[in-house]
Design a protein around this motif. Structure first.
Motif, PDB file in Angstrom:
ATOM      1  N   HIS A 190       0.872  -1.195   0.000  1.00 51.67           N
ATOM      2  CA  HIS A 190       0.000   0.000   0.000  1.00 51.67           C
ATOM      3  C   HIS A 190       0.889   1.218   0.000  1.00 51.67           C
ATOM      4  N   VAL A 191       1.253   1.588  -1.175  1.00 49.33           N
ATOM      5  CA  VAL A 191       2.187   2.715  -1.309  1.00 49.33           C
ATOM      6  C   VAL A 191       1.579   3.987  -0.748  1.00 49.33           C
ATOM      7  N   LYS A 192       0.247   4.054  -0.808  1.00 53.00           N
ATOM      8  CA  LYS A 192      -0.405   5.281  -0.348  1.00 53.00           C
ATOM      9  C   LYS A 192      -0.185   5.511   1.149  1.00 53.00           C
ATOM     10  N   CYS A 193       0.011   4.380   1.884  1.00 51.34           N
ATOM     11  CA  CYS A 193       0.098   4.477   3.345  1.00 51.34           C
ATOM     12  C   CYS A 193       1.474   5.017   3.753  1.00 51.34           C
ATOM     13  N   VAL A 194       1.685   6.275   3.488  1.00 50.07           N
ATOM     14  CA  VAL A 194       3.006   6.856   3.764  1.00 50.07           C
ATOM     15  C   VAL A 194       3.005   7.552   5.116  1.00 50.07           C
ATOM     16  N   ASP A 195       2.009   8.360   5.302  1.00 47.01           N
ATOM     17  CA  ASP A 195       1.988   9.146   6.545  1.00 47.01           C
ATOM     18  C   ASP A 195       0.850   8.696   7.468  1.00 47.01           C
ATOM     19  N   CYS A 196       0.544   7.370   7.420  1.00 49.25           N
ATOM     20  CA  CYS A 196      -0.592   6.905   8.207  1.00 49.25           C
ATOM     21  C   CYS A 196      -0.259   6.937   9.699  1.00 49.25           C
ATOM     22  N   GLU A 197      -1.306   6.741  10.488  1.00 51.19           N
ATOM     23  CA  GLU A 197      -1.130   6.864  11.934  1.00 51.19           C
ATOM     24  C   GLU A 197      -0.228   5.766  12.510  1.00 51.19           C
ATOM     25  N   HIS A 198      -0.165   4.594  11.759  1.00 46.33           N
ATOM     26  CA  HIS A 198       0.690   3.522  12.252  1.00 46.33           C
ATOM     27  C   HIS A 198       2.142   3.931  12.202  1.00 46.33           C
ATOM     28  N   VAL A 199       2.457   4.568  11.095  1.00 44.25           N
ATOM     29  CA  VAL A 199       3.851   5.014  10.944  1.00 44.25           C
ATOM     30  C   VAL A 199       4.174   6.007  12.044  1.00 44.25           C
ATOM     31  N   GLN A 200       3.209   6.916  12.252  1.00 46.07           N
ATOM     32  CA  GLN A 200       3.433   7.922  13.301  1.00 46.07           C
ATOM     33  C   GLN A 200       3.551   7.256  14.665  1.00 46.07           C
ATOM     34  N   GLU A 201       2.623   6.248  14.866  1.00 45.16           N
ATOM     35  CA  GLU A 201       2.624   5.526  16.137  1.00 45.16           C
ATOM     36  C   GLU A 201       3.947   4.793  16.323  1.00 45.16           C
ATOM     37  N   ASN A 202       4.379   4.195  15.218  1.00 43.46           N
ATOM     38  CA  ASN A 202       5.637   3.478  15.218  1.00 43.46           C
ATOM     39  C   ASN A 202       6.776   4.405  15.604  1.00 43.46           C
ATOM     40  N   ALA A 203       6.741   5.607  14.988  1.00 46.79           N
ATOM     41  CA  ALA A 203       7.793   6.592  15.292  1.00 46.79           C
ATOM     42  C   ALA A 203       7.742   6.964  16.768  1.00 46.79           C
ATOM     43  N   ARG A 204       6.476   7.136  17.258  1.00 50.91           N
ATOM     44  CA  ARG A 204       6.319   7.486  18.677  1.00 50.91           C
ATOM     45  C   ARG A 204       6.897   6.391  19.580  1.00 50.91           C
ATOM     46  N   LEU A 205       6.545   5.124  19.175  1.00 54.81           N
ATOM     47  CA  LEU A 205       7.013   3.985  19.981  1.00 54.81           C
ATOM     48  C   LEU A 205       8.530   3.885  19.946  1.00 54.81           C
ATOM     49  N   GLN A 206       9.051   4.168  18.751  1.00 53.54           N
ATOM     50  CA  GLN A 206      10.508   4.117  18.616  1.00 53.54           C
ATOM     51  C   GLN A 206      11.145   5.145  19.521  1.00 53.54           C
ATOM     52  N   GLU A 266       0.050  -4.182  21.631  1.00 51.52           N
ATOM     53  CA  GLU A 266      -1.276  -3.775  21.127  1.00 51.52           C
ATOM     54  C   GLU A 266      -1.176  -3.246  19.716  1.00 51.52           C
ATOM     55  N   GLU A 267      -0.178  -2.327  19.549  1.00 50.52           N
ATOM     56  CA  GLU A 267       0.015  -1.722  18.231  1.00 50.52           C
ATOM     57  C   GLU A 267       0.324  -2.764  17.191  1.00 50.52           C
ATOM     58  N   MET A 268       1.188  -3.666  17.623  1.00 51.70           N
ATOM     59  CA  MET A 268       1.569  -4.717  16.681  1.00 51.70           C
ATOM     60  C   MET A 268       0.376  -5.582  16.313  1.00 51.70           C
ATOM     61  N   GLN A 269      -0.440  -5.807  17.348  1.00 49.64           N
ATOM     62  CA  GLN A 269      -1.646  -6.603  17.099  1.00 49.64           C
ATOM     63  C   GLN A 269      -2.546  -5.869  16.112  1.00 49.64           C
TER      64      GLN A 269
END
Ligand SMILES: Nc1ncnc2c1ncn2[C@@H]1O[C@H](COP(=O)(O)OP(=O)(O)OP(=O)(O)O)[C@@H](O)[C@H]1O
Length: 872
Positions: free
Chosen positions: A204-220, A369-372
């Motif tokens: 899903h190339v469109k999913c560039v700035d989705c909340e998961h990425v942001q969440e992932n960044a936050r988690l990182q 949770e996020e991973m789930q």
């Protein structure tokens, strides 16, 4: 277990110290006894030695005594030493010798003493044995206690190790290791998540700035933070490790010291027991020597002070040891304190670790949770993609089926296409050759075509130029036939008077293809004007004259010609008309041309050229060549009924050379200068007229022609409001504007073909009536300034010029008439008169003699030409 706990290391240590005290006491007691015993033994031995040295007579006594002593001792031994004196005195032979009696008595005393001592010794032995027993018990107890202590020490060591572990060394390390492992695991999970994320992104190339990425960044970020915290905890742990290590070292030191003390104690005990044995042995040996007892008392007394000194030393040593013990206690207290601090720090660290653990757990939970969630989304996406893929697959299958069907039908077409392709291939192979050939042909053809086109172009250009010339000629002819006023424009260069900066910026441009077009940039707008010819700033006086000379020569043929310069003050009117001595303008060049023209026709024609110079200043016409230039002249109709106008009293000089012209001009200038204070200013405020009359007579035909050339330098058009003029200057400006607006009115009337043209409204228009009423070839030279500050005036002048250009005056008539012979003779006679130095004056006003340089010039002119009335 704590150091201060009952039964703990502290208590044990105290017990140990008590024991040490006891041991010390015991040791000192034993030492005293030992010393006492030694002293006693020594004194007894000395006494015995002294008795042996006595005479032979005494030997038997001695022997007897010794035997008696031995017997006593034996008796003592038998009876327990209680009845010694009674039995010895009852021995046979003793009562017979007083000395022996004394000796026996003393022996008895000694025996008693010995008995007492023996009793004492026995008591001492009893005590000793009791003490030995006690010591043995104590030693056993001590051994037990040492064993216990050792066990406890071992337990303490273990406990210390346990504490050491409890203080964070092992547990914290374990926990840290656990955290590191957890961290590693999380990192692994993160990596796998990232990989999954990348795959998902790919899907899903469109999913560039989705909340998961942001969440992932936050988690990182959070993870990085936690890692930092873990690092900090590790740092603190290592510090604590160091501290614990230090404390352990100190404990080890204490332990070592304890061990040393114990070893010392053991040594001491051993030494004591050895001495005890020695003492026992000594006692035993003393027992074996009962005859030496006599000498012992003194020696014991003498040696007891030394024992006291030894006791003092032992006491001081005991004190020193007590001090040492006190210091050890202090150290122990400090260590205890440090241990307590360590406990506290360990508790704090445990609490912190708990906190970190809970945070880590929380983060881990969130991450899980996020991973789930991501897993769910991924699964959903995969399902969707799968569903889509299935649909697409279905469609592809359907297409495939269609394609297969098409393929079957296309096969014959393919065969045809293959054939076509093969033939095309052959063609393509041959194509470069073909192309080369075709290109060569095309090149040749194109070259030919270009040549043809060039030829045609050249021809067309030639034709065009010819047509242009023709058109110009036709236009000129048309203009001539129509009688249009021709209008030339001249733009002067930017000069000092224009100032500097934006005010002096050039606003006039030209059309490179059309020399009749001029563009003016006024207030941001480009306004274009079409005149008959436009002279740019770089055009020379010669260029200008080239364009007007045909007009000038036509006056030789009997035409009236008028050239007048119009324009704003300072726009270059005087420069164009008069010019400078080095670069003369139209006036002088026109006369020079006329001279050369008439000279060329001199074989057939007789020409007379005469000039008048006048000015109109504040609506007053003045003769600048007259005797009285201040006199105002009138304009009147010629009395000959020709309808022409003339100026009664206007002086006219015949001129035949350039010198004559210069003299005339100089004279005119001088007259003009005498009339005003500032010639330049005055010249700007007056209209200057140079009237050249060319009269000709054709010898062969008798044709008489009169051509008149009016060269007018108009006063500068100026807006009164803008110049801010007042007084005389205002009056001058008003007159100028009045005459120029009269000129405008005349132009308007002529343009609109009105029945009445208001020529008489001003002296200027009245004087130029002939030139503006169809009886003249008229040229207006409109002078403009290119500077920004003059654009308004330039615009007005050019608009006026365009209006003038549209005026049609009608066909121009030539002033020629056939004259009778007499008339011809008259002209000839006039010519001969003109050649002679005579003067003809027309008006009575000429009678007055001019003064100074003006009069001498006038005289010179009169000698070279003649004065006569001139029709204007
Ligand atoms: N074409 C030109 N080339 C060089 N200089 C010029 C040109 N035209 C005008 N000038 C200079 O501009 C100045 C003003 O020109 P000139 O006196 O002829 O103006 P003008 O229209 O006659 O002014 P006024 O109405 O005040 O008499 C002079 O110094 C003149 O030499």
């Amino acid at each position: 277990m704590n150091w201060s706990d009952p039964g703990g290391p502290h208590d044990l240590y105290l017990t140990l110290l008590d024991l040490q005290d006891k041991v010390c006491e015991y040791r000192s007691w034993v030492r005293n006894k030992e010393t006492h015993m030694q002293l006693h033994t020594r004194s007894e031995t000395q006494k015995l030695g002294t008795q042996k040295k006595l005479g032979p007579g005494s030997a038997s006594n001695f022997d007897t005594a010794a035997q008696g002593q031995e017997a006593c001792i034996m008796n003592i031994e038998k009876t327990g030493g209680r009845f010694f004196s009674g039995k010895c005195s009852s021995l046979p032979g003793v009562r017979q010798f007083p000395m022996i009696q004394k000796m026996v008595e003393s022996m008895a005393q000694l025996q008693e003493e010995k008995l007492r001592l023996q009793e004492e010794l026995l008591a001492l032995q009893g005590k000793l044995s009791a003490q030995e027993n006690e010591e043995l018990t104590v030693s056993v107890q001590l051994q037990d206690q040492i064993g216990n202590l050792k066990d406890k020490l071992l337990a303490q060591t273990q406990e210390i190790n346990r504490f050491h572990s409890g203080l964070g060394g092992t547990d914290l390390e374990k926990h840290r290791d656990l955290l590191v492992t957890e961290n590693e695991r999380l990192k692994q999970e993160m990596k796998s998540c990232e990989t999954e994320l990348l795959e998902l992104r790919k899907q899903h190339v469109k999913c560039v700035d989705c909340e998961h990425v942001q969440e992932n960044a936050r988690l990182q970020e959070r993870l990085a933070q936690l890692q930092l915290e873990v690092e900090e905890a590790k740092g603190r742990l290592s510090e604590l490790d160091l501290e614990v290590q230090q404390k352990t070292n100190r404990l080890a030191e204490v332990e070592l010291r304890l061990k040393d003390s114990l070893a010392e104690k053991a040594e001491e005990e051993e030494r004591l027991s050895r001495r005890l044995r020695d003492s026992q042995e000594t006692i035993a040996s003393l027992k074996a020597q009962p005859q030496q007892i006599k000498c012992i008392i003194k020696t014991v007394e003498v040696e007891s002070s030394k024992a006291k000194q030894a006791l003092c030393e032992a006491q001081s040593r005991n004190q020193y040891l007590q001090e040492q013990v006190g210091m050890q206690k202090q150290v122990l207290k400090e260590m205890e304190q440090q241990l307590q601090n360590s406990h506290k720090t360990a508790a704090q660290l445990r609490a912190q670790i708990m906190l970190y653990e809970s945070e880590l757990e929380q983060a881990h939970g969130q991450m899980l949770e996020e991973m789930q969630k991501m897993e769910d989304e991924k699964n959903q996406a995969i399902e969707e993609a799968f569903a889509r893929a299935q649909v697409e697959m279905k469609a592809v299958h359907e297409n495939l089926a269609g394609v297969r069907t098409n393929l079957l039908t296309l096969q014959p077409a393919l065969r045809t296409l293959t054939n076509d392709y093969n033939s095309l291939k052959r063609q393509v192979r041959d194509f470069p050759l073909l192309l080369q050939e075709t290109l060569c042909n095309a090149k040749t053809e194109i070259g030919q075509a270009i040549e043809e086109v060039n030829n045609t172009n050249r021809e067309l250009l030639r034709k065009y130029r010819r047509e242009l010339q023709l058109r110009k000629k036709c236009h000129n002819e048309l203009v001539r036939l129509k009688g249009n006023i021709r209008v030339f424009g001249r733009v002067r260069p930017v000069n000092k008077e224009d100032g500097e900066g934006p005010e002096a910026v050039n606003q006039v441009t030209f059309d490179p293809d059309d020399d009749a077009i001029l563009h003016l940039m006024h207030k941001g707008k480009l306004v274009s004007f079409e005149l008959d010819k436009v002279f740019p700033p770089h055009a020379t006086q010669e260029d200008v004259f080239q364009e007007v000379q045909a007009l000038i020569t036509s006056c030789i043929d009997g035409y009236n010609v008028c050239i007048f310069a119009y324009g704003q003050t300072g726009a270059g009117k005087t420069y164009t008309m008069e010019g400078t001595p080095e670069n003369p303008g139209i006036n002088q060049r026109a006369l020079q041309l006329l001279f050369s023209e008439v000279r060329g026709k001199a074989s057939d024609w007789n020409y007379v050229i005469s000039v008048s110079v006048a000015e109109i200043y504040n609506e007053a016409l003045r003769d600048l060549l007259g005797k009285e230039p201040q006199e105002k002249l009138d304009i009147k109709l010629c009395p000959d009924g020709s309808g022409q106008l003339y100026v009664p009293g206007l002086t006219e000089f015949q001129v035949q050379s350039v010198e004559d012209i210069n003299k005339v001009f100089e004279f005119g200038h001088i007259n003009r200068a005498t009339e005003c204070t500032n010639l330049n200013e005055h010249s700007s405020r007056s209209h200057a007229l140079l009237i050249i009359t060319v009269r000709g007579f054709d010898y062969s035909t008798g044709l008489r022609t009169t051509g008149k050339l009016n060269l007018v330098d108009l006063a500068g058009s100026e807006r009164v409001g803008r110049s801010g003029a007042e007084g005389n200057r205002l009056r001058e400006a008003q007159y100028i504007n009045k005459s120029l607006s009269a000129l405008g009115d005349v132009i308007y009337a002529l343009r609109s073909r009105q029945g009445h043209v208001p020529f008489r409204n001003s002296k200027l228009t009245y004087l130029l009536q002939d030139s503006l009423s169809g009886d003249s070839k008229t040229l207006m030279m409109v002078q403009v300034s290119p500077a920004e500050k003059n654009t308004s005036e330039t615009l007005c002048s050019l608009k006026f010029a365009e209006r003038v250009r549209s005026v049609e005056l009608g066909p121009v008539s030539r002033k020629a008439e056939l004259m009778s012979w007499s008339s011809q003779e008259q002209l000839e006679s006039e010519s001969s008169v003109a050649a002679s130095p005579s003067i003809r004056t027309h008006s009575s006003s000429n009678s007055g003699a001019p003064t100074g340089r003006a009069s001498s010039l006038r005289r010179k002119l009169q000698t070279s030409g003649k004065l006569r009335p001139v029709p204007v």
